[in-house]
Structures are given as C-alpha cells and as structure tokens.
Scaffold this motif. Structure first.
Motif: not given
Lengths: 446, 317
Positions: B238-242, B262-267
């Motif tokens: 999801l675009g990476g998390t901390s 791997n796509e962030p939700i905003i996409n």
C-alpha cells in the motif's frame, strides 16, 4: 380534504378568494383557505396522519436520545462498520432517487421537451427534498453535526472525494432551492423573483447537470477508498463512479413516476387537469427513458464484471445475491417497461418504476452495508437505527405533502389580471427578438 | 439569447479552469510513488521474538492516559477472546491503541503473537479520504490526527485498509477518532522511541529510521533464511508503511491481508479526481450546445406546421 371539497370548500390556487373577492392572507394560504377548525378537522380525519403520529411518538424521542447519549445507544455503528443504515439508506439511496431534478430539468430546459412540463416541478421538488433529507440523515449520523460547514469554511481537504460530495451537495442544494423557488414566488405573489429565476434557468440547469454528474459519481468513488472491503461484484476499480452515476438516472426518473402515482392516488383534489391529463403520457415517456438508462446500466455492470474478470464469483452465494439484484432490480423492470411502453400499459410502467426503486436501493445497501466487509462478518442494524431511519423518512413524507398541498407544484397558480399583464409585458424575452430575423430569413429562402 | 449563453459559458469555463488550477498542486502531491520522508522513523516488528507478554499494551495505555482495561494486562486469557462468531480477534479501539493477538499457524509448532496498531502509512488512506484534512503525516513518520476539525464522518475508518481507527461512539458531544499516533507529541518528536518499543523485553520491536529498518529486516532474512519468510511486510504494501513486520509463516496465517497490493489507496480515486475538472470544463459547453440545437429545431417546427404535427403524431421519442 376530499369531503370538505364535497361540502363546497375550494383549495387555494390563486391570490384572491373567489367567494369574497378578497386577497388571501398568508395564514389562510397556509391553512389551504380553510378555517383553523376545518383544517384541524380534516387533518384528524385522515388515517394516514394517525400512522404518522405513532411513528413520530416513537421516533422523535429516539432521535433526541441519540443526540444526548451518542451514536452507540441507537446504532450498531462499530469500528468495522462505521457507516450504517443512516448513510447506507439515507445518503447512498436517497441521493440517486433524487436525481429527478436534474433529469427533468435537462429534458425540459436543455432539450426543449416541453411536453414534460406538467411533471417538471414535481421532479424538481423531489430532487430538492431528497437531497435535503439526505443531508438530514447525514446530520443524524455525523459525530459532530454542528461542524458540517467545516469543509466549506474551516479546514479544506480538496484531494478527498468526500470534499467534492460536500461541496457539490451544498451548491446543488442551493441550485435546487432556486429552481423550486419559482413555485414559492408564485404562491407568495412576488413576480420579480420568478422572472429573475426564469432568466437564469438555463444556467441553473446546466450547473445542476454538472453538480449531479460529479457528486452522484463521487458517492460511488467513495467506495474506491475501500477496495478490499466491498465485495468484488459490487466494486469496480475503474467504473465505480460511472455505475453510481448511471444508475441514478433510472432511479430519479422512476422516483418521479412513483411519487406522481402516490400523489394522484392520495391527493387527486390537489392536482389540476393539466397534471392529471398529462400524467399517463409523461409516465410512459419517463418509463421509456428509464428503460434505456437501465439497459445501459445493465451493460456497464456486466462490463464491470468482465473488466475485473470476476465471473468466478457469480457461482458463489454472493454471486447469487448479485444476480438477484440484477434480475429483479434491473432486468425485470426493463421487461416491464418494454411491455408497458409497447402496449401503453401505464399501470405496468408504474409497477416497473417501484421495482426499479427497490433495485437501486438494494444496490446501494449492498454496496454500503451488505457486501461491505464481506470477509469479516455481517452487520445487522440496531432496531433503533431502523426506527430513526423510518422516522426521518416519515418527516420527509410530511414535508413533501405540506409543500404539495400549498405551492403550485401539481397545479398551476391562477394569475391576477394585472399580474397576467405584467407577465405578458415581461414575456418578449431575448429568445424571440434574436430568432425572429432567422425565421424571416428562412421564409424568404422558402 | 446567444449573447447571454456565451457569457454564461465563459463564466462556467472560467470556473472550470479555476477549479483545475486549484486542484493542481494537491494532485501533484498525490501522484507518483511517495516513499515517505527521508528521515521518517519506523518500527520493525519481529513476530519470531514476541512472546505475548502484553507489556506494550500496558505501556501504551499509560503513555496515552487511556482508561484502565476490564482485565489486567498480564491476563493471558484475552488471547482466547473472539468476536462475531469467531471471525474476529481483538482489534484496536477507543480504549486501546494497540493490542496483541495470538495465532496458531499450521506451519509453526508454537503460537505466534502479533501486535496490531496503526502502521503509519507513507500515503495514508485516512489522510487522503479526510475532507477536512484532520490527518497529517509528520516528517518524523507519524500519522497524527487533529480532533479540533474532525466532523465525525468516519470515512477514514472506511478507507483504512488495516481497519485501525477506532471511534468514541459513546460520546455524544465530542466523539473523536482514536488510533495510535506513534507517541508523536511525547516521544517521537524528541527522537525517542514510542512507549511500546521502549518497554518490550524481547526486542521484538526495533525503532529506527525507516530506510535503515528495511536494511535490517532484509539482513535478518538473509542471515536466518529458515527462520523468516522472505518478505518484509509493509516495505512496499500500500505504498509502504512506517511499521513493518517479519514473520516465520505466511502473513495471512497471522491475520494480515495477504495481498493488499503495493498501490496506495489514493491511486484508486485518482482517476475519478481527474475527471472532475474535465466534467467542469466540458459539460457547460456540451449542454449549452444541446440546448441551442434543441431551440433551433423548435423554431423550424414553428415555421413548418406540417412537420410539427407529424412530430406530435409520432409521440415522444
């Protein structure tokens, strides 16, 4: 009211009381020209009011209860199902059912289909009230409803889809208020206001189409935030907003058919001949439009399934539920409409309209509640949540009826002689002056 | 007529252009693959080291001044709790920003424990779904929430792919969203690790710069190939998390969504957001055009009575 008319009462449809030749006062206009005693008598005689009374007696205290003790006492709102029936039904279903305003506005004002004029005002009112009550459902659901104007004035999140929804619903509500205000100006007798709205009618209608397209779509796009939560059959990454927008078209049209059917059955005394005589023809016209929109919707739903290659899900239990929604909510009304239009069977078209409404409401409930979190567990709304939702719907019905009884929506207002003259003086609008030379030119060529 | 509609058309076009310009910078922010701030911090969770002592829960409770739980933090029986017909284990809520759950995977001879809390995404769905901008991704890596502007729409809870935010449903006058904030104000800002990491007796939690943690994670996998699955959950998800996880078993066996993409939700909403200025720009001209066409036809009909009659006979079409 029917019996009062039988005894010689005449509902107000002009500024002057025909019996006394005197202007109606605002109070008497509100009383439909009856004395307070008569008014109360007819209200108490109506059994429907007793049903409403019972609903309010239970529902209104529950709404107060919700605002004093919080959402947790009346809903099953949970951390997994943040949106319950208030939004699932009140917002996601009420808004498409109110697409009628922009549909009929477009048909009459943009495409010049003046044959739909007898039903245009009802459609505009249906749009306005549907949106208004969607906002009221939202207010009941919001944690901090008094902060509703925040996205407009305090803090902006313009990259959020909900930001679009908020702005578009707010601006579209004001557009619809303006569109419906024509009837109100006629009722209070302020012709200046009416003329002003007529002048900007085209602008209002076009902005209505823009705003409707965007926020009907935006309501669908809201679910794009939850790709893993909505069942794939109700989720379409690329087409979610188009699905919502497209299905709002038959929803709006069928809602006008449904409401006009109820109106004709329950308040025939209030409808004038123009409305009554044209209703069947308009209904079939709307049914034709709705069936084309439904066919389009069916096609794009299938494209949605094919695009994401979800055919496998159709064989599951969820697939059966999806097919039920499609067959009963979409294909059945298409068949009903086709038969009705072919054989001029108006009542069948009306049945089709009610079935379509059922289908659209089912679709929105499926997306927002039933097929939401399909991998987790099934949410069942709290009984109080159901009662509050019904109560707000009852308030909607009461407000709807209050306006239909008074404002010239399903009847036309009789102008006074001097007003008619004033209207005539105002009538040579730019349309005629600018097109006359063209007409003359044609005649020459001919 | 034509003069007025041209003016209207111009006004509408201008409004469309203004909206496009306004939407510009925000879209640039949402575009591309943002990998978080260069000095953003994170936590690496090693499931092989966690023994389910729940001291992180207790530390969090104390640090964040949360109400005392029904059962004490050393009570292991909470691991047997399930909800909704056994379909769900404990989850973070308004009284607990983090919880530890126990799993008994098939490929492991001993139970595994997994700590759940906000993963502090690089491109948080809660942030991008919030219409009053109540969320901020700080340069330290935390996703924090501003209760002063929150309207309580709970769209962030719908959007969160990890089902993290909790909501104080029982509050009538000041309900707020509650979730782990990485101890941002009290610790992270000062360069200190969050309370849960500080207290962990097993060093199951490693605090550090996110980019360093990615290296450490892969190093551990390389050094002990039999011990870990070759996957650092949260590095790309999801675009990476901390917060990132190392596990000895498949991630779906310890309660993770195995394939969130791997796509962030905003996409998912970008395409729709892109259509907005287009509709604003195209619709006014298109529908005003339709209107002019319809008008023209009417006048023709007006001049040709025969045609008009014919149309009427044809009914509405």
């Amino acid at each position: 009211m029917k019996s009062l008319i039988g005894w010689g009462a005449k509902p107000v449809d002009s500024h002057v009381n025909e019996k006394t030749d005197q202007q109606w006062s605002l109070f008497r206009k509100l009383m439909l020209g009856l004395t307070p005693g008569q008014y109360l008598g007819q209200a108490l005689r109506n059994p429907f009011n007793w049903i409403l009374g019972i609903i309010f007696a239970i529902g209104l205290p529950l709404i107060a209860y919700r605002f004093i003790f919080g959402l947790s006492v009346v809903t099953h709102g949970s951390n997994d199902y943040p949106w319950g029936l208030f939004l699932g039904f009140g917002l996601f279903a009420m808004v498409p059912l109110s697409a009628s305003g922009f549909m009929l506005g477009t048909a009459v004002e943009i495409f010049g289909r003046h044959d739909f004029e007898p039903i245009e005002r009802l459609a505009l009112l249906n749009g306005l009230l549907g949106y208004l009550f969607a906002v009221i459902y939202l207010l009941v659901d919001l944690g901090q409803p008094w902060r509703l104007p925040y996205p407009m004035v305090v803090s902006f999140g313009p990259a959020a889809v909900l930001f679009l929804v908020a702005w578009h619903v707010a601006t579209y509500l004001s557009v619809q208020v303006a569109e419906v205000s024509v009837s109100f100006f006629e009722w209070i007798g302020w012709l200046g206001g009416k003329r002003f709205i007529r002048r900007i009618a085209l602008g209002l209608t076009v902005s209505g189409i823009i705003l409707s397209t965007l926020h009907q779509g935006a309501l669908g796009a809201l679910f794009n935030y939850a790709p893993g939560k909505v069942h794939p059959l109700w989720y379409s990454a690329s087409f979610q907003w188009i699905h919502f927008f497209c299905s709002s078209i038959p929803a709006g049209l069928c809602m006008v058919i449904a409401v006009s059917t109820v109106v004709k059955k329950t308040m025939a005394w209030r409808c004038d001949d123009n409305f009554k005589d044209n209703l069947d023809r308009c209904t079939l016209g709307l049914a034709k439009g709705a069936s084309l929109a439904l066919i389009t919707y069916l096609a794009i739903k299938m494209i949605g399934v094919a695009h994401d290659n979800e055919w496998g899900y159709l064989a599951t239990g969820w697939g059966a539920w999806f097919l039920f929604e499609m067959v009963v909510g979409v294909i059945l009304p298409i068949i009903l409409f086709a038969y009705a239009v072919r054989h001029q069977a108006v009542n069948l078209a009306r049945v089709g309209a009610f079935v379509t409404i059922f289908g659209i409401v089912l679709n929105r409930l499926n997306t927002a509640l039933i097929a939401f979190n399909w991998q987790l567990y099934q949410e069942v709304p709290h009984i109080f949540e159901v009662i509050i939702a019904v109560t707000i719907f009852a308030i909607y019905v009461v407000v709807y009826r209050f306006i239909l009884y008074r404002l010239p929506i399903i009847f036309s207002w009789k102008e006074q002689p001097q007003e008619a003259l004033a209207a005539q003086a105002a009538r040579p609008a730019p349309i005629k002056t600018s097109t006359a030379p063209i007409g003359a030119m044609y005649r020459k060529i001919d | 007529m034509s003069g007025i509609s041209r003016r209207r058309f111009l006004a509408a076009s201008l409004a469309g252009c203004a909206a496009t310009t306004l939407a510009g910078p925000k879209k640039a922010l949402a575009a591309g693959s943002f990998e978080g701030y260069p000095d953003g911090m994170g936590v690496l969770v090693d499931l092989t080291r966690c023994i389910g002592c729940r001291s992180c829960e207790a530390a969090c409770n104390k640090e964040q001044n949360l109400p005392a739980p029904d059962r004490p933090f050393d009570d292991k029986s909470v691991f047997d709790e399930t909800f909704h017909g056994g379909k769900q284990k404990r989850r973070p809520d308004e009284n607990a920003y983090t919880v530890v759950n126990r799993y008994s995977p098939d490929d492991s001879d001993r139970p595994l424990y997994r700590k759940v809390q906000c993963n502090h995404c690089n491109e948080p769905a809660c942030l991008s779904s919030c219409f009053v901008n109540a969320y901020t991704k700080t340069k330290e890596g935390a996703v924090v929430y501003n209760s002063k502007v929150c309207v309580g729409c709970r769209n962030c809870m719908v959007a969160c792919p990890f089902n993290i935010p909790g909501y104080s449903y029982s509050s009538a006058f000041d309900p707020v969203v509650k979730k782990c904030i990485f101890c941002h104000e009290t610790r992270l800002k000062k360069g200190l690790p969050p309370a849960c990491v500080d207290v962990c007796p097993q060093e199951a939690l490693t605090f550090g710069k996110r980019k360093d943690l990615i290296k450490i994670g892969h190093q551990r996998i390389q050094t002990h190939p039999g011990r870990y699955l070759d996957h650092l959950y949260g590095e790309k998800e999801l675009g990476g998390t901390s917060w990132m996880y190392l596990s000895p078993v498949a991630f779906d066996e310890v309660g993770f969504d195995p394939n969130p993409g791997n796509e962030p939700i905003i996409n998912n909403v970008k395409d729709f957001l892109g259509t907005v200025p287009m509709v604003l720009a195209i619709w006014p001209a298109m529908f005003t055009g339709f209107h002019l066409l319809a008008k023209k036809k009417e006048h023709d009909e007006h001049n040709h009575d025969v045609e008009k009659q014919h149309d009427e006979e044809g009914g509405d079409q």
